[in-house]
Scaffold this active site. Structure first.
Site, PDB file in Angstrom:
ATOM      1  N   VAL A  16       0.830  -1.209   0.000  1.00  0.00           N
ATOM      2  CA  VAL A  16       0.000   0.000   0.000  1.00  0.00           C
ATOM      3  C   VAL A  16       0.864   1.258   0.000  1.00  0.00           C
ATOM      4  CG1 VAL A  16      -1.742   1.320   1.277  1.00  0.00           C
ATOM      5  CG2 VAL A  16      -1.914  -1.178   1.143  1.00  0.00           C
ATOM      6  N   ARG A  47      11.250  -0.839   7.383  1.00  0.00           N
ATOM      7  CA  ARG A  47      12.043  -1.743   8.203  1.00  0.00           C
ATOM      8  C   ARG A  47      13.343  -2.134   7.496  1.00  0.00           C
ATOM      9  NH1 ARG A  47       8.395  -6.639  10.083  1.00  0.00           N
ATOM     10  NH2 ARG A  47       7.538  -6.189   8.044  1.00  0.00           N
ATOM     11  N   ARG A  48      13.230  -2.285   6.166  1.00  0.00           N
ATOM     12  CA  ARG A  48      14.404  -2.730   5.396  1.00  0.00           C
ATOM     13  C   ARG A  48      14.830  -1.616   4.444  1.00  0.00           C
ATOM     14  NH1 ARG A  48      11.292  -8.229   5.289  1.00  0.00           N
ATOM     15  NH2 ARG A  48       9.762  -6.749   4.527  1.00  0.00           N
ATOM     16  N   ASP A 202     -10.135 -10.592  10.442  1.00  0.00           N
ATOM     17  CA  ASP A 202     -10.115  -9.392   9.596  1.00  0.00           C
ATOM     18  C   ASP A 202     -11.531  -8.838   9.405  1.00  0.00           C
ATOM     19  OD1 ASP A 202      -8.643  -7.749   7.285  1.00  0.00           O
ATOM     20  OD2 ASP A 202     -10.488  -8.570   6.448  1.00  0.00           O
ATOM     21  N   LYS A 206     -13.407  -5.227  10.825  1.00  0.00           N
ATOM     22  CA  LYS A 206     -14.170  -4.308   9.983  1.00  0.00           C
ATOM     23  C   LYS A 206     -15.603  -4.160  10.495  1.00  0.00           C
ATOM     24  CE  LYS A 206     -11.275  -5.471   6.020  1.00  0.00           C
ATOM     25  NZ  LYS A 206     -11.081  -6.461   4.939  1.00  0.00           N
ATOM     26  N   GLY A 305      -5.918  -4.825  -1.956  1.00  0.00           N
ATOM     27  CA  GLY A 305      -4.947  -4.546  -3.013  1.00  0.00           C
ATOM     28  C   GLY A 305      -4.272  -3.202  -2.814  1.00  0.00           C
TER      29      GLY A 305
END
Lengths: 429, 429
Positions: A16, A47-48, A202, A206, A305
C-alpha cells in the site's frame, strides 16, 4: 494557491505504502490543485532500508519511524504499517506533535479506536481511516457523513476478499476448503498464514469499525461474535445449492428492534442466489446498508490490493490536508449513543440443519418435538434416505441464536440422531 | 455541546421538504449530538400556506421565500423547490446573507452551477448537493472527497428511476413504451408530464453534475448529448434479448484516452445480462465509477422518493452545520482541470443495427462495403429471412459515433435496404 507545501510522513512502504508514494509523485499537480497547496513526501519509514523502492527518493527513507512521526514540521502522517504496536505509539505521537493521521489499520482501530480518537481530539487533529474497511469502497465517509442525518439499522456485507474468493471457488468448482485455500494462496489472494482471513478476524475488525460508526457507539473487536470458514465443507456448499442458496462469510451489524442495543457478528451463512450479495464473485467486496430514510443502499468494489487501498488513503490525505490548510477539522468520533452490544445468543437468526438419523418411523416426530420444546419453529423439513441411511434437513423460522444452539445440543443427545452433519445460518431474506 | 441552536430555513415543503421537516423533529436529539449543537427549523417557505403539513408548526410557515432566505439569523438554507427561478435568486441571496445552502436542485446545478459555487465561495459558505444526484445514494461526496486522491476515468449509471421502471416493465412483460409509461404513471413513478424523465433531461442534468465533479471541470447541461427512450419499441427490447442483452437508459461520462477532453451523454443502450446494471430493477438507480487506483466501484440504491432524498439532504445539513459551528468550510468547487467537452460525434461506441433488406444475393456484400467505406468494422452480422422478407442484424466494433451515424445514413440510401428498423448503442462490455 499556497506555494509552501504541506508535509507528509509515510510510515510503512509495502504494497500500500509504495502505491501511495507513487501516486503522490505522479499525481502531484492534481493533488495540489485539489488541496490548494502542494503536498510533499517528507519522509518514509521502513524496516528494510536497503530494498529498492521505485519512485521513492532514497534520501527520504529512514528506519526511525518514531523520530519521523514526531517531526514538528509534518502536517499529516500516513500509517500503513498495520498491527497494534508500534502503530499505536506512532499514531498517538504524531497527534501529540501536531499532525493529522490517515491510517488503514483496521486491527488497531477495532482493538483500541477510542485511544486514537481521543488523542486526535485532544490535540485538535484529524483521524481518517477509509482504507481500514473494504479498501477503496467508500464506506467510512458515507456512514460518517452522508448518512449522518439518517438512522442506520443494519449492515450486511462481504468485507473480506480472501474468504470470498475461497467460497466462490468452492461454489463454482465443487472444491473442498483446503483445495480452494491452496488456489487462493497460489494466486496471491491468501497470505502464507491465512488465519486472520479464514478465521474471520479481519472481517470482525471491519464489523467492529462499521458498527461503531453506523450506530454512533463504541464496538470493539471482542464485542463481535466471530466464526471462520475453515469448517465449511463441499457438502455444505452442495447443500446450500439444493436450497437455491450460496454460502458467504458475512459481517452483520444490527440495531435491536427496540433500538436499545446493537449486535455485530461474522460467520458463514447461506444466502439466496437472488440476493445481490450472492453474485459478488472472486475477491470483491460488497456491503448493504439499511437505514430509516435512505432505505437499502449497496456499495461494491475491490476490497483489497495496493492501488485500491492507496486510493482510499489518498482521498483521506486530501481531506486532512485541506483541513490543515483551513485550520479546520473533519468529523471526530461520534459515540454518544453508548449502546450496549448484545451477545450472539440474543441475535435473531435462522438455522439450516442437516441431521444424520436412523431410518425408522417416529424420528421426525421426535426431532420436531425437540425443536418445539426449545421454542423454535420449523419452516421446512426434508427427509432423504434409503438402505438404512436417512437424512433430515431442517430450516427454522427466526429465533434467538441461543434457542437455536440449545436445540442443536438437544438434537445431538437423541438416540435416533446419529450426528449433526451441518449447521449454518440463513440470511438475506 | 453548544446550547444555542443553529437555525435552518426550509424553502419548499413538498414530498422532500416535508420529510426533511419530519426527520428534523423526530431525530432532533440525534442530529444535535452529531452536530454538536441543536438545530432548529426557523422558517418554512411554501406556495400554499393553507395546506396542512403534519409535524410542521404553522407559525413557521411563510409564503415569502425571499424574506426567509435573507434572514440574517439563518445558518443553513435548504432549497427543495426545484427549477431555475426563483431557486437561483433565493440561493444566491442566502449566500449573500451569510447562510450555507443544501440543495437537491439538479436542474439549476446543471444549468448554472458556477454561479452558485461562486456565490458560496465569495461569501465563505458551503454549497452541498448530495440529493441532486440519485437521492440517498452517496455519489457526490464519494466523488468530491473519497476519490479526491484518485483519477476517475468513467462513470456509467442508471440515474433515473422513472425510465428504469419503464424499461424494466417493457423487458419483463413485453409491453410497449406507451403501456409501460401508463403503468409507471398509475403507480406514481412517472409524473403527469413525464417529459423531463422520458426525454432524458433529468438524467442529463445528473450526468453534467457527475462529470463536473469527477473530472474537476465544468460540464453544463448543454454539453450533454441527450436521447430519451420514447422511441424504444417492444421490438427493440426483444432484439436486445436475442443478443443476451437488456436495454437501459444510461448516463455515461468519460475522460478521453489522451486525457485532454471529456464527454457526457445520456441515451438508451443495450447492455449484456451479465452486467451488474442489467439487474437493476424497477425504479432503483446504480452507478459504476471507474478510476485509476480504486478500479471499478458500484453504488446502488433508491434514486428518488421523499425519504431517500431527505436522507441525503440531512447528511448535507449535518455537514453544513458542523462547519458553521467550527467556522470552517467543506470542499468548494473543483474545476481547475478546465477540460473541453467533446461532441457526441467523437465518442467511441458500438452500434447494434437492424436492417430491413431485400432478400436477394449480394445484399450483405453491399452492406458490408458501406460499413468498410466509413471505417467501421463489423463484429457480428446475422441474416434472417423468408418469403421475400429479410433482416440483417449488425453489431459493430467500437468506432466514433460520427462514423457510425454516417454509416447509418449511407445504409438508408442503399437500394437494397428498405429501412433501418432499429439502431441502438451497445455498452458495458
Amino acid at each position: 494557491m499556497r506555494t509552501r507545501p504541506l508535509k507528509v510522513a509515510l510510515l510503512g512502504c509495502g504494497v500500500v505504502g509504495s502505491e501511495v508514494a507513487r501516486i503522490m509523485t505522479t499525481h502531484a499537480d492534481d493533488l495540489a490543485a485539489r488541496i490548494g497547496a502542494p503536498v510533499e513526501l517528507a519522509g518514509v519509514a521502513v524496516r528494510r532500508p536497503d530494498r529498492v523502492r521505485e519512485g521513492v527518493d532514497p534520501a527520504l527513507v529512514t528506519t526511525d519511524a518514531a523520530a519521523l512521526a514526531r517531526r514538528e514540521d509534518i502536517d499529516v502522517v500516513i500509517e500503513v504499517i498495520g498491527g497494534i504496536e508500534p502503530a499505536r505509539k506512532l499514531i498517538t505521537s504524531a497527534f501529540e506533535h501536531g499532525a493529522s493521521v490517515v491510517t488503514a489499520n483496521k486491527a488497531l482501530l477495532a482493538e483500541d479506536g477510542p485511544t486514537l480518537h481521543e488523542a486526535a481530539e485532544k490535540h485538535g487533529n484529524d483521524l481518517y481511516y477509509e482504507a481500514a474497511v473494504a479498501a477503496a469502497i467508500p464506506l467510512v465517509r458515507p456512514l460518517r457523513e452522508s448518512l449522518a442525518g439518517d438512522k442506520v439499522n443494519r449492515i450486511l456485507g462481504i468485507v473480506n476478499g480472501t474468504t470470498n474468493f475461497i467460497l466462490d471457488r468452492m461454489d463454482s468448482t465443487g472444491a473442498g476448503y483446503g483445495e480452494a485455500l491452496d488456489e487462493a494462496t497460489a494466486l496471491g489472494y491468501a497470505e502464507a498464514d491465512p488465519t486472520a482471513d479464514v478465521e474471520g478476524f479481519d472481517a470482525a475488525a471491519k464489523a467492529a469499525i462499521l458498527a461503531g460508526i453506523a450506530f454512533h457507539t463504541r464496538v470493539r473487536l471482542d464485542d463481535v461474535h466471530r466464526e471462520g470458514l475453515t469448517e465449511i465443507t463441499a457438502a455444505d456448499i452442495a447443500s446450500a445449492k439444493r436450497m437455491g442458496c450460496t454460502v458467504k462469510l458475512l459481517a452483520i451489524c444490527e440495531r435491536a428492534a427496540d433500538g436499545r442495543s446493537v449486535t455485530a457478528r461474522v460467520h458463514p451463512a447461506m444466502i439466496p442466489l437472488s440476493h445481490p450479495l450472492a453474485n459478488v464473485r472472486e475477491a470483491y467486496n460488497a456491503v448493504f446498508v439499511e437505514s430509516d430514510a435512505a432505505g437499502q443502499l449497496m456499495f461494491y468494489g475491490p476490497g483489497a490490493g495496493g492501488a485500491p487501498t492507496a486510493s482510499a488513503v489518498l482521498g483521506d490525505l486530501v481531506a486532512a490536508c485541506r483541513n490543515k490548510l483551513n485550520g479546520s477539522r473533519g468529523p471526530g468520533e461520534s459515540a454518544y449513543a453508548q449502546l450496549p452490544v448484545s451477545p450472539m445468543g440474543e441475535v435473531v437468526t435462522r438455522y439450516h440443519i442437516s441431521l444424520d438419523v436412523a431410518d425408522k418411523p417416529g424420528v421426525l416426530a421426535q426431532v420436531a418435538t425437540t425443536f418445539a420444546e426449545h421454542g423454535v419453529s420449523i419452516d421446512t423439513v426434508r427427509q432423504q434416505g434409503k438402505d438404512g441411511d436417512a437424512w433430515l434437513v431442517v430450516v427454522t423460522h427466526s429465533a434467538p441464536d441461543a434457542a437455536l444452539s440449545s436445540t442443536v445440543e438437544a438434537l445431538r443427545g437423541l438416540d435416533t440422531v446419529r450426528g449433526v452433519a451441518s449447521i449454518m445460518r440463513v440470511e438475506g431474506e
